[in-house]
Design an enzyme around this catalytic site. Sequence first.
Site, PDB file in Angstrom:
ATOM      1  N   LYS A 175      46.026-102.024 -41.346  1.00 40.56           N
ATOM      2  CA  LYS A 175      45.301-100.989 -40.612  1.00 40.56           C
ATOM      3  C   LYS A 175      43.948-100.795 -41.290  1.00 40.56           C
ATOM      4  CE  LYS A 175      44.610 -96.639 -41.026  1.00 40.56           C
ATOM      5  NZ  LYS A 175      43.268 -96.477 -40.390  1.00 40.56           N
ATOM      6  N   GLY A 228      41.568 -95.618 -50.607  1.00 41.41           N
ATOM      7  CA  GLY A 228      41.006 -94.501 -49.859  1.00 41.41           C
ATOM      8  C   GLY A 228      40.956 -93.247 -50.696  1.00 41.41           C
ATOM      9  N   SER A 229      41.084 -92.110 -50.051  1.00 44.13           N
ATOM     10  CA  SER A 229      40.887 -90.831 -50.719  1.00 44.13           C
ATOM     11  C   SER A 229      42.074 -90.462 -51.599  1.00 44.13           C
ATOM     12  CB  SER A 229      40.659 -89.728 -49.683  1.00 44.13           C
ATOM     13  OG  SER A 229      41.855 -89.466 -48.975  1.00 44.13           O
ATOM     14  N   VAL A 232      45.010 -88.395 -49.639  1.00 40.83           N
ATOM     15  CA  VAL A 232      45.857 -89.255 -48.803  1.00 40.83           C
ATOM     16  C   VAL A 232      46.691 -90.178 -49.680  1.00 40.83           C
ATOM     17  CG1 VAL A 232      45.870 -91.064 -47.046  1.00 40.83           C
ATOM     18  CG2 VAL A 232      44.289 -89.142 -46.840  1.00 40.83           C
ATOM     19  N   GLY A 233      46.079 -90.736 -50.717  1.00 44.43           N
ATOM     20  CA  GLY A 233      46.797 -91.648 -51.600  1.00 44.43           C
ATOM     21  C   GLY A 233      47.992 -90.997 -52.269  1.00 44.43           C
ATOM     22  N   GLU A 250      44.401 -97.415 -54.780  1.00 49.79           N
ATOM     23  CA  GLU A 250      43.063 -97.349 -55.367  1.00 49.79           C
ATOM     24  C   GLU A 250      42.364 -96.176 -54.695  1.00 49.79           C
ATOM     25  OE1 GLU A 250      41.900 -98.825 -57.900  1.00 49.79           O
ATOM     26  OE2 GLU A 250      43.421-100.371 -58.171  1.00 49.79           O
ATOM     27  N   CYS A 284      33.329 -96.996 -54.696  1.00 59.13           N
ATOM     28  CA  CYS A 284      34.210 -96.247 -55.594  1.00 59.13           C
ATOM     29  C   CYS A 284      33.834 -96.476 -57.051  1.00 59.13           C
ATOM     30  CB  CYS A 284      35.669 -96.601 -55.345  1.00 59.13           C
ATOM     31  SG  CYS A 284      36.018 -98.363 -55.388  1.00 59.13           S
ATOM     32  N   GLU A 383      33.772 -86.273 -56.669  1.00 59.95           N
ATOM     33  CA  GLU A 383      33.205 -87.496 -56.094  1.00 59.95           C
ATOM     34  C   GLU A 383      32.410 -87.145 -54.841  1.00 59.95           C
ATOM     35  OE1 GLU A 383      34.632 -92.037 -55.384  1.00 59.95           O
ATOM     36  OE2 GLU A 383      35.962 -90.486 -54.600  1.00 59.95           O
TER      37      GLU A 383
END
Length: 481
Positions: A175, A228-229, A232-233, A250, A284, A383
């Site tokens: 995705k 991603g963020s 969410v991770g 990551e 990142c 960030e």
Amino acid sequence: MADSKRFDNYINGQWVAGADYCTNINPSDLSDVIGEYAKADAAQVNAAIEAARAAFPAWSTSGIQARHDALDKVGTEILARREELGQLLAREEGKTLPEAIGEVTRAGNIFKFFAGECLRLSGDYVPSVRPGVNVEVTREALGVVGLITPWNFPIAIPAWKIAPALAYGNCVVIKPAELVPGCAWALAEIISRAGFPAGAFNLVMGSGRVVGEVLVNSPKVDGISFTGSVGVGRQIAVNCVSRQAKVQLEMGGKNPQIILDDADLKQAVELAVQSAFYSTGQRCTASSRLIVTAGIHDKFVAAMAERMQSIKVGHALKAGTDIGPVVSEAQLSQDLKYIDIGQSEGARLVSGGGLVTCDTEGYFLAPTLFADSEASMRISREEIFGPVANVVRVADYEAALAMANDTEFGLSAGIATTSLKYANHFKRHSQAGMVMVNLPTAGVDYHVPFGGRKGSSYGSREQGRYAQEFYTVVKTSYIGS
């Protein structure tokens, strides 16, 4: 748009119309519609998972030459089309064309590398402590893997997840970020013609709330690799661990770049500009914390301000552009919010801070530098993910190291110095997964491990031979005579 081409999902070797479609727009020119890209519903995601599960027994035990040939074919076509694919990447994500072509080249090289890894699969054959018994330690494919990729590297990150997954015999459901589906679709189209069996690779585009949720929670998905963020991770980790699925994350970074008194000033300024502002700061590994010792601080800030005047912001495809647009309106709003926060917290705005007017309507933001900031400020701790950096003054190397490590993140960290003593000490004592000495914090090779510590990463490393730690499971076999 009526005249826009529609791009479908790829499930079980077939192109499948989406339940809906979303519009992919060029952030350099909001009138430029790249296409309409499919949005999968839950049923289509489950169909892709079922196809991957059905293909797994044959693909995971297929010959290494077949795997090598298919991956090598993908890499060869990517490299042959690097300028065309680079144009697409620059249009949909906003990287400058040279950067975009560089990212496409990296993606091609990743597939080439893992094509070679198919032929370098190895294990251990050792004697047992028991007479007449031998032991084999081998690696086998994990199973069906769900890959969830971000918008900032729309072809390189899919490549460095897909290539090792397929090389080690896994079947894939990917995705891509809903914001930039074009490069992932182009990559899927290349893969569809490379000789992989139906179901070994599947592309399902759409939202995280639909596609991501199904992938993460399906009992038929053996592992999730996510970039991603942080928020969410962490939720993905909870969901995967609760059902004993393997997970690799990551996530964020607040990467420090230390400038010591003994640094070469010109070199330090250039690597800071590269770290903080190129790729519009949307990496990142970008450094938005410039930690500068007192003896060079004032000269460094003045030299940065002067250097930033020559940075050209503009259309990503225009020759001479150094920095393209921010990727989206939402990201631009976030960047501007942090610029307001920095000023309200009392940091001094040295350069930038506002929008840039160009020939086309887009999300153009001037690279922004703060000084006289404190380590406790939000712009020093959170960030931002845009072309915004701040300079923090410290007394000496020891204070710089302590400040560099004073963060919940630990992805990349850099130091500019001519002292071998400080360089070696920093390499050992920096609490980051990757350390850069007299180099930008952003910029990594494709054949060595990538990843961080603390809140930046969870699970095994990506890229290089270390990728096998996630995409394989270890089997120990005992053989009696």
